[in-house]
Design a protein around this motif. Sequence first.
Motif, PDB file in Angstrom:
ATOM      1  N   UNK A  28       4.859 -83.992  66.063  1.00  0.00           N
ATOM      2  CA  UNK A  28       5.683 -83.218  65.556  1.00  0.00           C
ATOM      3  C   UNK A  28       5.483 -82.202  63.778  1.00  0.00           C
ATOM      4  N   UNK A  29       4.393 -83.426  63.345  1.00  0.00           N
ATOM      5  CA  UNK A  29       4.428 -83.135  61.787  1.00  0.00           C
ATOM      6  C   UNK A  29       3.437 -81.730  61.745  1.00  0.00           C
ATOM      7  N   UNK A  31       3.496 -79.715  64.304  1.00  0.00           N
ATOM      8  CA  UNK A  31       3.819 -78.786  64.618  1.00  0.00           C
ATOM      9  C   UNK A  31       3.841 -78.179  63.518  1.00  0.00           C
ATOM     10  N   UNK A  32       5.173 -78.773  62.519  1.00  0.00           N
ATOM     11  CA  UNK A  32       5.900 -77.999  61.723  1.00  0.00           C
ATOM     12  C   UNK A  32       4.523 -77.561  60.387  1.00  0.00           C
ATOM     13  N   UNK A  33       3.496 -77.943  60.580  1.00  0.00           N
ATOM     14  CA  UNK A  33       2.934 -77.838  59.223  1.00  0.00           C
ATOM     15  C   UNK A  33       1.829 -75.799  60.057  1.00  0.00           C
ATOM     16  N   UNK A  34       1.614 -76.085  61.201  1.00  0.00           N
ATOM     17  CA  UNK A  34       1.240 -74.979  62.074  1.00  0.00           C
ATOM     18  C   UNK A  34       2.105 -73.762  61.816  1.00  0.00           C
ATOM     19  N   UNK A  35       3.358 -74.233  61.930  1.00  0.00           N
ATOM     20  CA  UNK A  35       4.727 -72.894  61.814  1.00  0.00           C
ATOM     21  C   UNK A  35       4.464 -72.507  59.791  1.00  0.00           C
TER      22      UNK A  35
END
Length: 64
Positions: A28-29, A31-35
Amino acid sequence: MKIAVEITIFGHRFTEVVDYPGTPGSQAEVIRWLMSQTEFRWVDYEHSRKEDKLLFHLDEGVSH
């Protein structure tokens, strides 16, 4: 830290090795960074002017 990222969007697969700041603690971390690294753009294709109806095809280039 370098991490390998594979993203599939509408049947197109993108793979990249990227520099991640630090060590990720969870998916999840990441994914947030990728977004936060991604710029999404969209357009109402059906109601756009003809000049704005450019489709980009990775294999074929830009077409009208």
